[in-house]
Write a protein that holds these residues in place. Sequence first.
Motif, short mmCIF file in Angstrom:
data_model
loop_
_atom_site.label_atom_id
_atom_site.label_comp_id
_atom_site.label_asym_id
_atom_site.label_seq_id
_atom_site.Cartn_x
_atom_site.Cartn_y
_atom_site.Cartn_z
N THR A 101 -23.18 52.35 -71.20
CA THR A 101 -23.81 53.80 -71.50
C THR A 101 -25.30 53.77 -71.52
OG1 THR A 101 -21.99 54.39 -72.54
CG2 THR A 101 -23.75 55.80 -73.13
N GLY A 102 -25.68 52.42 -72.08
CA GLY A 102 -27.05 52.21 -72.16
C GLY A 102 -27.77 51.89 -70.73
N MET A 103 -26.94 51.35 -69.59
CA MET A 103 -27.44 51.32 -68.63
C MET A 103 -27.64 52.62 -67.88
SD MET A 103 -25.15 47.82 -67.51
CE MET A 103 -26.00 47.56 -66.07
N ALA A 104 -26.61 53.57 -68.22
CA ALA A 104 -26.56 54.90 -67.49
C ALA A 104 -27.79 55.49 -67.76
CB ALA A 104 -25.40 55.58 -67.74
N TYR A 105 -28.28 55.46 -69.18
CA TYR A 105 -29.50 55.85 -70.02
C TYR A 105 -30.80 55.35 -69.25
CZ TYR A 105 -33.20 57.27 -72.97
OH TYR A 105 -34.51 57.69 -73.88
N ASP A 106 -30.77 54.19 -69.00
CA ASP A 106 -31.94 53.39 -68.23
C ASP A 106 -32.02 54.02 -66.77
OD1 ASP A 106 -33.77 51.18 -67.71
OD2 ASP A 106 -32.17 50.59 -66.36
N HIS A 107 -30.82 54.26 -65.94
CA HIS A 107 -31.03 54.74 -64.69
C HIS A 107 -31.54 56.22 -64.75
CE1 HIS A 107 -29.13 51.12 -63.03
NE2 HIS A 107 -27.97 51.70 -63.23
N TYR A 108 -31.01 56.77 -65.75
CA TYR A 108 -31.50 58.35 -65.95
C TYR A 108 -33.07 58.28 -65.97
CZ TYR A 108 -33.10 62.08 -69.21
OH TYR A 108 -33.50 63.06 -69.57
N VAL A 109 -33.59 57.46 -66.94
CA VAL A 109 -34.97 57.57 -67.19
C VAL A 109 -35.92 56.94 -66.02
CG1 VAL A 109 -36.88 56.47 -68.79
CG2 VAL A 109 -34.59 56.92 -69.64
N ALA A 110 -35.48 55.87 -65.36
CA ALA A 110 -35.92 55.63 -64.08
C ALA A 110 -36.10 56.33 -62.94
CB ALA A 110 -35.47 54.32 -63.61
N ILE A 111 -35.13 57.47 -62.87
CA ILE A 111 -35.31 58.41 -61.87
C ILE A 111 -35.76 59.79 -62.65
CG2 ILE A 111 -33.95 59.72 -60.46
CD1 ILE A 111 -31.91 57.56 -60.12
N TRP A 112 -35.61 59.99 -63.72
CA TRP A 112 -35.96 61.46 -64.07
C TRP A 112 -37.48 61.36 -64.65
CZ3 TRP A 112 -35.23 66.15 -63.60
CH2 TRP A 112 -35.61 67.28 -64.61
N LYS A 113 -37.90 60.33 -65.11
CA LYS A 113 -39.32 60.19 -65.69
C LYS A 113 -39.75 58.68 -65.00
CE LYS A 113 -38.29 62.96 -69.57
NZ LYS A 113 -38.41 63.26 -71.29
N THR B 82 -19.30 58.97 -74.69
CA THR B 82 -19.60 58.06 -73.77
C THR B 82 -19.73 58.72 -72.23
OG1 THR B 82 -17.59 56.88 -73.58
CG2 THR B 82 -19.33 55.85 -74.79
N PHE B 83 -18.56 59.50 -72.05
CA PHE B 83 -18.25 60.18 -70.80
C PHE B 83 -19.20 61.36 -70.69
CE2 PHE B 83 -16.34 63.95 -68.55
CZ PHE B 83 -16.09 63.37 -67.40
N ILE C 258 -24.13 63.69 -68.25
CA ILE C 258 -25.30 64.20 -68.00
C ILE C 258 -26.35 63.37 -67.31
CG2 ILE C 258 -27.24 64.89 -69.51
CD1 ILE C 258 -24.94 65.66 -71.95
N SER C 259 -26.10 62.02 -67.62
CA SER C 259 -27.20 61.10 -67.03
C SER C 259 -27.11 61.21 -65.59
CB SER C 259 -26.91 59.64 -67.32
OG SER C 259 -27.26 59.47 -68.75
N LEU D 31 -28.38 63.00 -59.72
CA LEU D 31 -28.27 63.68 -58.57
C LEU D 31 -29.13 64.93 -58.43
CD1 LEU D 31 -24.23 63.59 -58.62
CD2 LEU D 31 -25.75 62.21 -57.27
N TYR D 32 -29.39 65.54 -59.55
CA TYR D 32 -30.40 66.79 -59.31
C TYR D 32 -31.63 66.35 -58.86
CZ TYR D 32 -33.11 70.91 -60.53
OH TYR D 32 -33.95 72.01 -60.45
N THR D 33 -32.13 65.06 -59.34
CA THR D 33 -33.54 64.93 -59.12
C THR D 33 -33.70 64.15 -57.67
OG1 THR D 33 -33.73 64.22 -61.71
CG2 THR D 33 -35.41 63.22 -59.96
N VAL D 34 -32.71 63.51 -57.39
CA VAL D 34 -32.86 62.83 -56.06
C VAL D 34 -32.81 63.77 -55.08
CG1 VAL D 34 -31.88 60.40 -56.78
CG2 VAL D 34 -30.42 62.21 -55.89
N ARG D 35 -32.44 64.95 -55.26
CA ARG D 35 -32.39 66.00 -54.00
C ARG D 35 -34.08 66.12 -53.59
NH1 ARG D 35 -30.34 71.47 -55.68
NH2 ARG D 35 -32.23 71.20 -56.88
N SER D 36 -34.93 66.17 -54.10
CA SER D 36 -36.23 66.08 -53.85
C SER D 36 -36.93 64.88 -53.04
CB SER D 36 -37.08 66.50 -54.76
OG SER D 36 -37.16 65.66 -55.93
N TYR D 37 -36.12 63.71 -53.29
CA TYR D 37 -36.46 62.48 -52.69
C TYR D 37 -36.61 62.65 -51.18
CZ TYR D 37 -36.71 60.35 -57.29
OH TYR D 37 -36.97 59.77 -58.70
#
Length: 312
Positions: free
Chosen positions: A114-126, A208-209, A214-215, A220-226
């Motif tokens: 779950t922490g790794m998912a949060y890490d991916h979220y921060v890396a892509i979102w911010k 955790t789910f 959410i992450s 997926l929403y963010t990478v649309r603009s990449y």
Amino acid sequence: MENRNNITEFILLGLSQKKEFEVLRFLLFLLCYIAILIGNLLVMISINCSQLINQPMYFFLSYLSLSDLCYTSTVTPKLITDLPAVKKTISYNGCMTQLFTMHFFGGIEVFILTGMAYDHYVAIWKPLRYTVIMTRQKCGIMTAASCAEGFLYSFGQFLLAVFLPYCGPNEIDHYFCDVYPLLKLACIDTSRICLLIFVTSGLMGLVTFVVLLISYAVILYTVRSYCVENCRKALSTCSSHVTVVVLFFAPLFFIYIGPATTLPEDKVLALSYTIIAPMLNPLIYTLRNMEMKNAIKKLCSSFNFPWDKVRE
């Protein structure tokens, strides 16, 4: 650990009562366990002996490999040694210890994923604030919190099992000690306990789910603009984590959040998260990861093997 009933040991019925393929299963699981040891130790040492340890993603991956190693070691060695044995027994204290440690390291793994998912979220979102948010101190706190949460969860499961009266029979229809198979041996009505296990496991699974959902929805929403190349790179990094999550979570949801019963299929599903996932995780995270490949190559090149001299 005081045993307040007349059961001093349990008999593990194992994966199957058929004796024809026990030698083959013994060799297969032994090879799997050796692969788990080599793969996870290689990942841990490669990360900790390189600059990758300073990156949050690999910091978590190192602890994921450690939890994989500890988690499978609570079950797999006993399974291997039991296969050629005539009588597959485990002491009462050994059974309760196995139950506690299995849920402890399994809980740690759930929260680290779950922490790794949060890490991916921060890396892509911010991405611009990534280094500010995901500091080494915060990663350490998240890892410590994963251990604490894993302890609380496993201690709850342990308490539910250790205070039950076991009057016989003492045959556990599994290859390790787990809550639901033990409940079948209790001398009292365990319907309320089954409901409590369902609620606690369901709550942990739901939280955790939701975090994972959410992450990855945000990702997926963010990478649309990449651009295509950056989008492919981001999704490639996340795909490894998603694969590991599915391998580990899917059978757990089926067993612990489904009906409070034990089915023959549960033993086969349990192989997925006790042996198969810990064995495949190092491969999943290294095959498509150039940084991990380079770290492993650098580690291997630091050793002077005899065949290297022969080639020279």
